[in-house]
Design an enzyme around this catalytic site. Structure first.
Site, PDB file in Angstrom:
ATOM      1  N   HIS A   1       0.836  -1.206   0.000  1.00 60.00           N
ATOM      2  CA  HIS A   1       0.000   0.000   0.000  1.00 60.00           C
ATOM      3  C   HIS A   1       0.871   1.256   0.000  1.00 60.00           C
ATOM      4  O   HIS A   1       0.583   2.238  -0.692  1.00 60.00           O
ATOM      5  CB  HIS A   1      -0.905  -0.032   1.234  1.00 60.00           C
ATOM      6  CG  HIS A   1      -1.682   1.221   1.469  1.00 60.00           C
ATOM      7  ND1 HIS A   1      -1.308   2.168   2.389  1.00 60.00           N
ATOM      8  CD2 HIS A   1      -2.818   1.696   0.894  1.00 60.00           C
ATOM      9  CE1 HIS A   1      -2.176   3.163   2.384  1.00 60.00           C
ATOM     10  NE2 HIS A   1      -3.104   2.904   1.488  1.00 60.00           N
TER      11      HIS A   1
ATOM     12  N   GLU B   1       2.182   1.834  -3.427  1.00 63.56           N
ATOM     13  CA  GLU B   1       1.140   2.402  -4.288  1.00 63.56           C
ATOM     14  C   GLU B   1       1.074   3.916  -4.134  1.00 63.56           C
ATOM     15  O   GLU B   1       1.001   4.657  -5.115  1.00 63.56           O
ATOM     16  CB  GLU B   1      -0.213   1.779  -3.944  1.00 63.56           C
ATOM     17  CG  GLU B   1      -1.400   2.382  -4.674  1.00 63.56           C
ATOM     18  CD  GLU B   1      -2.625   2.546  -3.785  1.00 63.56           C
ATOM     19  OE1 GLU B   1      -3.199   3.656  -3.768  1.00 63.56           O
ATOM     20  OE2 GLU B   1      -3.003   1.568  -3.125  1.00 63.56           O
ATOM     21  N   HIS B   2       1.119   4.390  -2.894  1.00 59.40           N
ATOM     22  CA  HIS B   2       1.098   5.836  -2.636  1.00 59.40           C
ATOM     23  C   HIS B   2       2.282   6.528  -3.304  1.00 59.40           C
ATOM     24  O   HIS B   2       2.139   7.559  -3.961  1.00 59.40           O
ATOM     25  CB  HIS B   2       1.154   6.101  -1.132  1.00 59.40           C
ATOM     26  CG  HIS B   2      -0.180   6.142  -0.477  1.00 59.40           C
ATOM     27  ND1 HIS B   2      -0.601   7.190   0.303  1.00 59.40           N
ATOM     28  CD2 HIS B   2      -1.200   5.254  -0.485  1.00 59.40           C
ATOM     29  CE1 HIS B   2      -1.827   6.941   0.757  1.00 59.40           C
ATOM     30  NE2 HIS B   2      -2.206   5.768   0.294  1.00 59.40           N
TER      31      HIS B   2
ATOM     32  N   GLU C   1      -4.020   8.071   7.760  1.00 55.60           N
ATOM     33  CA  GLU C   1      -4.999   7.227   7.086  1.00 55.60           C
ATOM     34  C   GLU C   1      -5.353   6.010   7.944  1.00 55.60           C
ATOM     35  O   GLU C   1      -6.518   5.635   8.056  1.00 55.60           O
ATOM     36  CB  GLU C   1      -4.436   6.772   5.732  1.00 55.60           C
ATOM     37  CG  GLU C   1      -5.404   5.960   4.895  1.00 55.60           C
ATOM     38  CD  GLU C   1      -4.812   5.564   3.549  1.00 55.60           C
ATOM     39  OE1 GLU C   1      -5.245   4.531   2.999  1.00 55.60           O
ATOM     40  OE2 GLU C   1      -3.918   6.280   3.050  1.00 55.60           O
TER      41      GLU C   1
END
Length: 426
Positions: free
Chosen positions: A67, A70-71, A142
């Site tokens: 993840h 991906e960012h 987040e």
């Protein structure tokens, strides 16, 4: 370039294979104004332990790194990739799941300009010590946000109750502690391992020219050599659940819950896995569908509302079924669900219900073919599992009554079930 035409679904798909192992697919949709393009890697949150492709040593990286990666890919030395897409009128995004990471855009204009941006940024990572440290604060925020989200919390609490060791129980974004251990070198290692073309596919769905798409990909592909298969490693998972019950309190007005059933029939060949998935979906509709007497009785008693639903996740290494929603008495619903399953096992499946459920499941899948985004994402999921999405739809019609009864007896058992509840805070 290979052209495949399905006579039953009347779908047209073009396939091109490259020497480095990459495959590209164009699902031709004539007269569709919207085009979807996705660049996907078979790499998700559960892939934290693997064999280094060059040293052959076992590597374990911090949770949440897929993840995190991906960012970071959206950040370039010159600025932000989103600005480049916006210039050509495209909506771009990405998502990381348990098993995949997908970068995509949707556009109604300037398709080839946007495709060039997609192909460019996914192949050009830019990680520095400074921008990695900066991202940790963003992702930590987040994670905290998701921890306060009751739907997210009830879902991952259920996975924690179902699974003892498998990393599917870990939040896709990782933990506040794990993301602090991610380094620039970790990101490059995972990128170079999992973002190799032989572990990736490109899917385009819309009214575009297949050869032009394939030629652009050929021109822009940076990596030319083939890479050996990636060896992922997962800790052995026992058949039983981790715990029968997990509950927390959050600032909500009504209790929400998920009841889960852990599937122990895993490690199947692709075709058998596909059939297991289809059988379970049909069974789920027979047992819990909104047209059943069971659903109607719970609804009339006020034990559930229209948010009540179910979902089956079927992967080679793990599979689970979950059902839930809002309820004033989640424990009562859990009790009724288990009783209802045992009652159907005793009585047997009604053949009319079986035929109705097949039509419902088939209709649900056929509707995806009218939506480029849903069809493409489903295509990606299926491909990485070794399943042809067109064959999937055909096999729904071939499912036998006897196979569904067999699946009912082997899967839905109280011993492999648990419940996750989020209660309103006092």
């Amino acid at each position: 370039m290979e052209r495949i035409y399905d006579d039953i679904l009347h779908e047209e798909i073009y396939v091109n294979s490259y020497t480095n192992g990459l495959k590209a697919f164009v699902i031709k949709k004539k007269n569709f104004s919207k085009v979807f393009a996705g660049y996907a890697t078979k790499y998700g949150s559960v892939d934290n332990k693997f064999v280094h492709p060059k040293t052959n040593e076992v590597v374990e990286v911090p949770e949440g790194i897929a993840h995190f990666l991906e960012h970071k890919l959206f950040e370039e030395q010159e600025g932000n990739v989103f600005d480049r897409f916006a210039k050509f009128g495209a909506m771009a995004n990405a998502f990381t799941s348990f098993k995949e990471t997908v970068y995509y855009f949707i556009s109604t204009q300037n398709f080839y300009e946007n495709l060039e941006i997609l192909l460019d940024f996914v192949q050009n990572p830019y990680f520095t010590d400074q921008n990695v440290e900066k991202e940790k604060g963003i992702i930590a925020q987040e994670i905290r946000m998701y921890q306060d989200n009751p739907n997210w919390r009830v879902y991952f609490n259920l996975l924690n109750a179902l699974y003892v060791n498998h990393p599917v129980k870990i939040d896709i974004a990782g933990t506040l502690e794990s993301i602090q251990r991610i380094t620039k070198d970790d990101l490059y290692l995972c990128y170079n391992t999992f973002y190799h073309p032989s572990n990736m596919i490109i899917v385009v769905c819309g009214d575009v020219e297949p050869q032009k798409v394939f030629d652009m990909i050929e021109r822009m592909e940076k990596t030319k050599e083939y890479q050996s298969l990636i060896e992922r490693m997962y800790t052995e998972e026992p058949p039983g659940v981790n715990q029968k019950r997990i509950e927390v309190k959050l600032a909500i007005s009504n209790p929400i819950f998920y009841i889960g059933f852990k599937d122990t029939l895993n490690d199947l060949p692709p075709y058998e896995m596909m059939m297991k998935d289809i059988h379970t979906q049909i069974l789920s509709e027979i047992i819990f569908g909104k047209s059943t007497d069971f659903y109607e009785s719970l609804y009339k008693e006020g034990l559930i509302n229209q948010n009540f639903g179910f979902e089956y996740t079927c992967e080679p290494e793990y599979s689970f079924f979950m059902i839930g929603g809002e309820s004033k008495d989640p424990d009562k619903v859990y009790e009724r669900v288990l009783e209802h399953i045992e009652d159907i096992k005793r009585r047997g499946i009604d053949k009319e219900e079986f035929e109705r459920a097949k039509k419902v499941v088939l209709g649900s899948h056929l509707r995806k073919f009218d939506n480029p985004e849903k069809l493409s994402v489903e295509f990606i999921y299926s491909y990485f599992k070794g399943v042809n999405i067109f064959e999937y739809v055909k096999e729904i019609s071939s499912v036998s009554f006897e196979m569904c009864e067999k699946r009912l007896k082997e899967f839905f058992n109280e011993s492999t079930s648990c419940i996750s509840i989020v209660w309103p805070a006092d």
